[in-house]
Design an enzyme around this catalytic site. Structure first.
Site, PDB file in Angstrom:
ATOM      1  N   GLU A 104       1.359   2.822  -2.579  1.00  0.00           N
ATOM      2  CA  GLU A 104       1.410   2.879  -1.109  1.00  0.00           C
ATOM      3  C   GLU A 104       0.936   1.559  -0.503  1.00  0.00           C
ATOM      4  O   GLU A 104       1.449   1.132   0.544  1.00  0.00           O
ATOM      5  CB  GLU A 104       0.586   4.066  -0.582  1.00  0.00           C
ATOM      6  CG  GLU A 104       1.059   5.446  -1.061  1.00  0.00           C
ATOM      7  CD  GLU A 104       2.548   5.731  -0.851  1.00  0.00           C
ATOM      8  OE1 GLU A 104       3.129   5.232   0.140  1.00  0.00           O
ATOM      9  OE2 GLU A 104       3.148   6.438  -1.685  1.00  0.00           O
TER      10      GLU A 104
ATOM     11  N   GLU B   4      10.915   0.078  -1.779  1.00  0.00           N
ATOM     12  CA  GLU B   4      10.437   0.566  -3.076  1.00  0.00           C
ATOM     13  C   GLU B   4      10.200  -0.601  -4.048  1.00  0.00           C
ATOM     14  O   GLU B   4       9.351  -0.520  -4.928  1.00  0.00           O
ATOM     15  CB  GLU B   4      11.441   1.578  -3.638  1.00  0.00           C
ATOM     16  CG  GLU B   4      10.907   2.482  -4.722  1.00  0.00           C
ATOM     17  CD  GLU B   4       9.841   3.484  -4.273  1.00  0.00           C
ATOM     18  OE1 GLU B   4       9.558   3.590  -3.060  1.00  0.00           O
ATOM     19  OE2 GLU B   4       9.265   4.143  -5.149  1.00  0.00           O
TER      20      GLU B   4
HETATM   21 CO    CO Z   1       7.546   4.688  -2.622  1.00  0.00          CO
END
Ligand code: CO
Length: 500
Positions: free
Chosen positions: A265, A294
């Protein structure tokens, strides 16, 4: 025209404010809200969401964009104005093609599908979810029909998560990747397994939390423009680049969850905090795509956080924090343990070497469902067959198979491939970064990530949505999204760990 542009920015800025307030309510819903307030919060968010949508799709904006587009075309295509106008025009076109009557019709269908999925998963009974998934897919097909015909109908869905990406491109990338990953996993399986039993001992939760905070701080997370809380499902949310919050969950006997979850995160948050202030309150003030997002989380979690040089710096401190659990575990065994490869049933628990296979099977099934070559009723069987083929396992039930993910029940079709593409981009960026900064391992051994972060800031973060994902990756690395660096990374890493 400058005046019209200023007018456009004002209107878009108001819409952005409303979306950010809605996101803040969403954060509160998952972090602080008492459960009794679920229904009224749902209503508040729906109202605010509708207001934001109306603001962002107001005819005034359409008119301004129509006037500004020809002017923008005449400007430098790499400049701020051109990008702002064209990205806003694409957003506006997308948002206004879909009639609000369709949106209103879809939302209760999705809400019921979500409930049915939760029940189906709890009872491990796909038949409960089946009629709802059929309705969701029917909505998706109707949604596609609002857009001009693409090369493949799935392109329209993919574009919502990965702008500009084509089904054919993703297929080509995955076709290169799949056989190599399958082969690697087989080679690893033939070697003696590493011992990760230390990861399942009890670790004090507060100390886990504090260690995660230390790592996030070392990565460069700005606590003056962020905070971390606990939630059931970890996430990152942003209300503009000056307020980017992360959440984590901590389990006493699953030490990896909080540690690597926090790194993940934090990677997302560093991206959001790094978006240029010039883009504030405009549609450019966001990540360019889910895959690029990502790629950032995966880079900090895996390329950094599961690398040996990182732990050469942090392991003595971790050992000192947990002497009972780790005092007798050597650095080498710790490193091997956190990088254990083992095909497993659940995507979110998968290791780096097997993860992408979970994604590929989902993508193939989604495409078949949209093409109509696979019927929903045959989905569990198709899932299990592919799972056996790619990962060598057969799910014992649908809860651990086809029902494990929330995405389809929420109408998110076209989302999954972004996870795997993110992995690929992370390795591609990393390879490029190493050619520019070959000292990164030595820097990590010192706990110094400043060169990496400033490179990412300049190359990726500051641009927000200025460049579409393929264009961005091409600009930074010299080629479009390419699976080869990731395969190279996996082979190097696991050859050393498993003695291949
Ligand atoms: Co993610």
């Amino acid at each position: 025209m400058e005046q019209k542009l200023a007018q456009l920015k004002t209107l878009l800025g108001e819409a952005a404010d409303l979306y950010q307030i809605e996101a803040l309510l969403g954060w509160d819903q998952q972090v602080n809200m008492p459960p009794g307030s679920a229904e009224s919060r749902g209503q508040q968010m729906a109202t605010l969401g509708a207001l934001a949508h109306d603001k962002g799709t107001a005819p005034e904006i359409g008119k301004l964009l129509e006037e500004l587009l020809p002017w923008a075309e005449s400007l430098d295509h790499d400049g701020e104005e051109y990008r702002l106008v064209t990205v806003s025009a694409k957003d506006y076109d997308k948002a206004t093609r879909v009639p609000s009557s369709f949106v209103a019709e879809a939302s209760p269908v999705i809400a019921m599908a979500h409930q049915a999925w939760a029940k189906a998963r709890a009872e491990s009974d796909f038949s409960i979810f089946q009629p709802h998934l059929e309705k969701v897919l029917d909505l998706k097909k109707r949604y596609i029909a609002f857009f001009p015909p693409a090369d493949h109908p799935y392109d329209t869905l993919l574009d919502d998560f990965e702008p500009g990406m084509k089904t054919a491109d993703v297929k080509t990338i995955f076709d290169t990747l799949r056989p190599q990953q399958v082969e690697l996993i087989k080679a690893i399986a033939a070697q003696p397994q590493v011992d990760d039993s230390f990861m399942h001992l009890d670790y004090d939760e507060q100390k886990q939390w504090e260690f995660g905070v230390k790592v996030a701080t070392a990565f460069g997370y700005d606590w003056n423009r962020g905070r971390q809380d606990k939630s059931t499902h970890p996430f990152t949310t942003s209300f503009g680049m000056d307020d980017v919050r992360i959440t984590t969950r901590v389990y006493k006997n699953q030490f990896a969850t909080a540690l690597f979850g926090t790194m993940h995160e934090t990677g997302h948050a560093l991206y959001e905090q790094g978006i240029g202030h010039a883009w504030a309150r405009t549609p450019l003030a966001a990540s360019t795509s889910l895959a690029v997002h990502e790629s950032q989380s995966r880079m900090w979690e895996n390329l950094v956080g599961r690398a040996l040089p990182f732990w050469e710096h942090f392991y003595p401190e971790l050992q000192a924090t947990f002497p009972e659990q780790l005092g007798k575990v050597s650095l080498e065994n710790f490193y091997k343990g956190i990088n254990k490869v083992q095909p497993s049933l659940i995507r979110v628990e998968a290791d780096e070497a097997t993860y992408n296979l979970h994604i590929m099977l989902r993508l193939e099934l989604e495409i078949a469902l949209i093409e109509g070559s696979l019927a929903v009723k045959d989905l569990p069987e198709a899932w299990n067959a592919k799972f056996k083929d790619y990962l060598g396992l057969t799910p014992p039930n649908d809860a651990k198979g086809v029902l494990q993910d929330i995405h389809w029940s929420g109408g998110m079709v076209g989302y999954f491939s972004t996870y795997a593409l993110g992995n690929l981009i992370s390795a591609q960026l990393w390879e490029k970064f190493k050619t520019i900064n070959p000292e990164i391992d030595a820097q990590m051994r010192q706990g110094d990530f400043s060169n990496l972060l400033s490179w990412l800031r300049i190359k990726i973060h500051q641009h927000g949505r200025k460049y579409e994902p393929q264009e961005l990756v091409q600009r930074v690395t010299g080629s479009k999204i390419d699976p080869v660096p990731y395969v190279r990374y996996l082979k190097d890493k696991y050859s050393a760990i498993y003695g291949l």
